[in-house]
Design an enzyme around this catalytic site. Structure first.
Site, PDB file in Angstrom:
ATOM      1  N   CYS A  10       0.746  -1.315   0.298  1.00 14.87           N
ATOM      2  CA  CYS A  10       0.078   0.001  -0.110  1.00 14.87           C
ATOM      3  C   CYS A  10       0.769   1.330   0.049  1.00 14.87           C
ATOM      4  CB  CYS A  10      -0.908  -0.212   1.206  1.00 14.87           C
ATOM      5  SG  CYS A  10      -2.075  -1.448   1.367  1.00 14.87           S
ATOM      6  N   ASP A  12       3.470   4.116  -2.225  1.00 14.75           N
ATOM      7  CA  ASP A  12       3.029   5.031  -3.555  1.00 14.75           C
ATOM      8  C   ASP A  12       3.078   4.675  -4.688  1.00 14.75           C
ATOM      9  OD1 ASP A  12       3.386   7.731  -1.724  1.00 14.75           O
ATOM     10  OD2 ASP A  12       5.574   7.447  -2.087  1.00 14.75           O
ATOM     11  N   LYS A  95       7.870  -4.819 -11.764  1.00 16.97           N
ATOM     12  CA  LYS A  95       9.024  -5.392 -12.911  1.00 16.97           C
ATOM     13  C   LYS A  95       9.914  -4.210 -11.639  1.00 16.97           C
ATOM     14  CE  LYS A  95       9.004  -3.475 -17.006  1.00 16.97           C
ATOM     15  NZ  LYS A  95      10.492  -3.705 -18.344  1.00 16.97           N
TER      16      LYS A  95
END
Length: 96
Positions: A10, A12, A95
């Site tokens: 949770c 940015d 990724k």
């Protein structure tokens, strides 16, 4: 039909993704999960998410999302992706 999504991590980046997901009428964020209960609670309030978890496996079992969005450190991806796939979930992972 809406795709129910569980947000994991949770921070940015997840916040930006949640903002854009909420603009898509075909997506509903049904749960969020973070190791920090405070961060998860703030994220849930900000994005109107009703189910908040600190345990990923519990979120998969109880919230039963159609897909999960993983915004977690890369070294956690393999196990979390494996769990989600074994639970029959779609996965989107950030990724490096």
């Amino acid at each position: 039909m809406k795709m129910n999504v569980g947000m994991v991590g949770c921070g940015d980046i997840a916040g930006y993704t949640a903002f854009f997901m909420r603009l898509n009428r075909g997506i509903k964020i049904v749960s969020c999960c973070d190791i920090s209960p405070e961060r998860a609670a703030v994220f849930a309030r900000r994005h109107g998410i009703k189910q908040v978890f600190t345990d990923y496996a519990r979120m998969l079992a109880e919230a039963r999302p159609d897909a999960v969005y993983l915004a977690v450190p890369h070294n956690l991806h393999f196990e979390m992706i494996k769990q989600a796939i074994e639970a029959g979930k779609h996965v989107l992972a950030e990724k490096p």
